[in-house]
Design a protein around this motif. Structure first.
Motif, PDB file in Angstrom:
ATOM      1  N   TYR A   1       0.747  -1.349   0.132  1.00 40.59           N
ATOM      2  CA  TYR A   1      -0.043   0.139   0.059  1.00 40.59           C
ATOM      3  C   TYR A   1       0.827   1.343  -0.045  1.00 40.59           C
ATOM      4  O   TYR A   1       1.735   1.132   0.638  1.00 40.59           O
ATOM      5  CB  TYR A   1      -0.812  -0.045   1.113  1.00 40.59           C
ATOM      6  CG  TYR A   1      -1.752  -1.031   1.327  1.00 40.59           C
ATOM      7  CD1 TYR A   1      -3.104  -1.102   0.908  1.00 40.59           C
ATOM      8  CD2 TYR A   1      -1.636  -2.440   1.641  1.00 40.59           C
ATOM      9  CE1 TYR A   1      -4.149  -1.784   0.823  1.00 40.59           C
ATOM     10  CE2 TYR A   1      -2.596  -3.349   1.514  1.00 40.59           C
ATOM     11  CZ  TYR A   1      -3.577  -3.137   1.248  1.00 40.59           C
ATOM     12  OH  TYR A   1      -4.658  -4.269   1.340  1.00 40.59           O
TER      13      TYR A   1
ATOM     14  N   ASN B   1       0.363   5.165   0.909  1.00 44.23           N
ATOM     15  CA  ASN B   1      -0.444   6.205   1.390  1.00 44.23           C
ATOM     16  C   ASN B   1      -1.843   5.645   1.683  1.00 44.23           C
ATOM     17  O   ASN B   1      -2.722   6.497   1.250  1.00 44.23           O
ATOM     18  CB  ASN B   1      -0.319   7.393   0.891  1.00 44.23           C
ATOM     19  CG  ASN B   1       0.757   8.183   0.692  1.00 44.23           C
ATOM     20  OD1 ASN B   1       1.534   8.212   1.494  1.00 44.23           O
ATOM     21  ND2 ASN B   1       1.310   8.816  -0.796  1.00 44.23           N
ATOM     22  N   GLY B   2      -2.012   4.378   2.001  1.00 43.50           N
ATOM     23  CA  GLY B   2      -3.500   3.640   2.058  1.00 43.50           C
ATOM     24  C   GLY B   2      -4.155   3.091   1.016  1.00 43.50           C
ATOM     25  O   GLY B   2      -4.944   2.498   1.000  1.00 43.50           O
ATOM     26  N   GLU B   3      -3.548   3.353  -0.389  1.00 41.66           N
ATOM     27  CA  GLU B   3      -3.940   2.768  -1.589  1.00 41.66           C
ATOM     28  C   GLU B   3      -3.039   1.535  -1.984  1.00 41.66           C
ATOM     29  O   GLU B   3      -2.085   1.494  -2.009  1.00 41.66           O
ATOM     30  CB  GLU B   3      -3.852   3.604  -2.701  1.00 41.66           C
ATOM     31  CG  GLU B   3      -5.038   5.038  -2.496  1.00 41.66           C
ATOM     32  CD  GLU B   3      -4.874   5.904  -3.684  1.00 41.66           C
ATOM     33  OE1 GLU B   3      -4.557   5.458  -4.793  1.00 41.66           O
ATOM     34  OE2 GLU B   3      -5.052   6.935  -3.393  1.00 41.66           O
ATOM     35  N   ARG B   4      -3.928   0.397  -2.119  1.00 36.31           N
ATOM     36  CA  ARG B   4      -3.258  -0.851  -2.584  1.00 36.31           C
ATOM     37  C   ARG B   4      -2.669  -0.726  -3.848  1.00 36.31           C
ATOM     38  O   ARG B   4      -3.355   0.108  -4.919  1.00 36.31           O
ATOM     39  CB  ARG B   4      -4.156  -2.092  -2.593  1.00 36.31           C
ATOM     40  CG  ARG B   4      -3.593  -3.280  -2.818  1.00 36.31           C
ATOM     41  CD  ARG B   4      -4.446  -4.536  -2.898  1.00 36.31           C
ATOM     42  NE  ARG B   4      -3.834  -5.762  -3.076  1.00 36.31           N
ATOM     43  CZ  ARG B   4      -3.905  -6.749  -2.325  1.00 36.31           C
ATOM     44  NH1 ARG B   4      -4.447  -6.692  -1.289  1.00 36.31           N
ATOM     45  NH2 ARG B   4      -3.305  -7.903  -2.666  1.00 36.31           N
ATOM     46  N   LEU B   5      -1.511  -1.051  -4.145  1.00 30.81           N
ATOM     47  CA  LEU B   5      -0.835  -0.875  -5.590  1.00 30.81           C
ATOM     48  C   LEU B   5      -1.572  -2.105  -6.422  1.00 30.81           C
ATOM     49  O   LEU B   5      -1.635  -3.034  -6.222  1.00 30.81           O
ATOM     50  CB  LEU B   5       0.719  -1.388  -5.438  1.00 30.81           C
ATOM     51  CG  LEU B   5       1.539  -0.241  -4.802  1.00 30.81           C
ATOM     52  CD1 LEU B   5       3.004  -0.866  -4.696  1.00 30.81           C
ATOM     53  CD2 LEU B   5       1.534   0.914  -5.501  1.00 30.81           C
ATOM     54  N   ALA B   6      -1.643  -1.495  -7.662  1.00 31.44           N
ATOM     55  CA  ALA B   6      -2.039  -2.442  -8.890  1.00 31.44           C
ATOM     56  C   ALA B   6      -0.940  -2.498  -9.833  1.00 31.44           C
ATOM     57  O   ALA B   6      -1.286  -3.227 -10.980  1.00 31.44           O
ATOM     58  CB  ALA B   6      -3.531  -1.941  -9.236  1.00 31.44           C
TER      59      ALA B   6
ATOM     60  N   ARG C   1       4.553   2.004  -9.065  1.00 32.94           N
ATOM     61  CA  ARG C   1       3.930   3.317  -8.677  1.00 32.94           C
ATOM     62  C   ARG C   1       5.206   4.179  -8.338  1.00 32.94           C
ATOM     63  O   ARG C   1       5.840   3.810  -7.856  1.00 32.94           O
ATOM     64  CB  ARG C   1       2.946   3.420  -7.671  1.00 32.94           C
ATOM     65  CG  ARG C   1       2.453   4.924  -7.241  1.00 32.94           C
ATOM     66  CD  ARG C   1       1.325   4.632  -6.358  1.00 32.94           C
ATOM     67  NE  ARG C   1       0.910   6.074  -5.901  1.00 32.94           N
ATOM     68  CZ  ARG C   1      -0.070   6.473  -4.987  1.00 32.94           C
ATOM     69  NH1 ARG C   1      -0.915   5.358  -4.558  1.00 32.94           N
ATOM     70  NH2 ARG C   1      -0.453   7.412  -4.546  1.00 32.94           N
TER      71      ARG C   1
ATOM     72  N   ASP D   1       6.027   9.761   0.979  1.00 37.75           N
ATOM     73  CA  ASP D   1       5.113   8.861   0.895  1.00 37.75           C
ATOM     74  C   ASP D   1       5.502   7.656   1.628  1.00 37.75           C
ATOM     75  O   ASP D   1       6.563   7.297   2.216  1.00 37.75           O
ATOM     76  CB  ASP D   1       5.197   8.187  -0.635  1.00 37.75           C
ATOM     77  CG  ASP D   1       4.355   9.234  -1.402  1.00 37.75           C
ATOM     78  OD1 ASP D   1       3.665  10.086  -1.159  1.00 37.75           O
ATOM     79  OD2 ASP D   1       4.474   8.967  -2.910  1.00 37.75           O
TER      80      ASP D   1
ATOM     81  N   TYR E   1      -0.443  -0.447  11.338  1.00 40.36           N
ATOM     82  CA  TYR E   1      -1.665  -0.925  11.345  1.00 40.36           C
ATOM     83  C   TYR E   1      -1.897  -2.094  12.010  1.00 40.36           C
ATOM     84  O   TYR E   1      -1.026  -3.113  12.210  1.00 40.36           O
ATOM     85  CB  TYR E   1      -1.872  -1.022   9.839  1.00 40.36           C
ATOM     86  CG  TYR E   1      -1.727   0.228   8.857  1.00 40.36           C
ATOM     87  CD1 TYR E   1      -3.029   1.093   8.686  1.00 40.36           C
ATOM     88  CD2 TYR E   1      -0.571   0.411   8.401  1.00 40.36           C
ATOM     89  CE1 TYR E   1      -2.476   2.317   7.912  1.00 40.36           C
ATOM     90  CE2 TYR E   1      -0.130   1.470   7.844  1.00 40.36           C
ATOM     91  CZ  TYR E   1      -1.312   2.557   7.486  1.00 40.36           C
ATOM     92  OH  TYR E   1      -1.106   3.743   6.936  1.00 40.36           O
TER      93      TYR E   1
ATOM     94  N   HIS F   1      -5.793 -10.812   0.392  1.00 41.72           N
ATOM     95  CA  HIS F   1      -6.349 -10.661  -0.873  1.00 41.72           C
ATOM     96  C   HIS F   1      -6.707 -11.589  -1.706  1.00 41.72           C
ATOM     97  O   HIS F   1      -5.437 -12.443  -2.061  1.00 41.72           O
ATOM     98  CB  HIS F   1      -5.792  -9.390  -1.449  1.00 41.72           C
ATOM     99  CG  HIS F   1      -6.535  -8.843  -2.610  1.00 41.72           C
ATOM    100  ND1 HIS F   1      -7.466  -8.366  -2.663  1.00 41.72           N
ATOM    101  CD2 HIS F   1      -6.154  -9.028  -3.923  1.00 41.72           C
ATOM    102  CE1 HIS F   1      -8.076  -7.934  -3.916  1.00 41.72           C
ATOM    103  NE2 HIS F   1      -7.191  -8.423  -4.681  1.00 41.72           N
TER     104      HIS F   1
END
Length: 158
Positions: free
Chosen positions: A68, A70-75, A78, A84, A112, A118
């Protein structure tokens, strides 16, 4: 000065330089990882950081729990900016630009609650098809069972 990753944990502040033209692997396994994070929710080879052309990118290597930014899962890969936050399992790392700008906010080893796995593949449809109406001997057995239940229900009520 080269950009660097910062991890602050129980062992103190750990800084990992990211020299130009290098790839830095992060994971739980002892072989091939420049940064080793020893927790079960970190894959053996979890993610890698690429430092090229003055930029740093991060890429998940097919880990179960994901990476992740900044809280967003990598696709996919990036590009990172100074400050960051990258979460790998229970660990949080931050990128410093190497120009004297340091991360001032606290970074914790366990930022966290444990990440949930997933599922990258959809679950098969587990619903059963509807049953056909009873026929023949099965129909008679179902009718007899229904009569017995009605009889018992009338005795209980009456």
């Amino acid at each position: 000065m080269a950009p660097r990753l910062v991890l602050v944990g129980s062992g103190g502040r750990r800084v990992v330089p990211l020299p130009e033209g290098t790839t830095t692997a992060v994971g739980r396994g002892p072989a091939g990882n420049a940064v080793r994070l020893e927790e079960r929710n970190v894959s053996r080879r979890h993610a890698c950081f690429h430092a090229t052309s003055g930029a740093v990118t991060v890429e998940d290597l097919g880990s179960l729990t994901g990476t992740y930014v900044n809280g967003e899962r990598l696709a996919g890969a990036r590009r990172l900016r100074p400050g960051d936050r990258v979460r790998i399992g229970d660990f949080e790392l931050a990128l410093e630009d190497g120009q004297g700008t340091e991360v001032l906010e606290p970074i914790t080893e366990r930022a966290y609650p444990p990440a949930l796995p997933h599922r990258s593949t959809p679950r098969p449809d587990t619903r059963l098809p509807p049953l056909p109406p009873p026929t023949g001997g099965l129909r008679r057995a179902v009718s007899a069972a229904a009569r017995v239940l009605r009889s018992l229900a009338s005795r209980v009520r009456g």
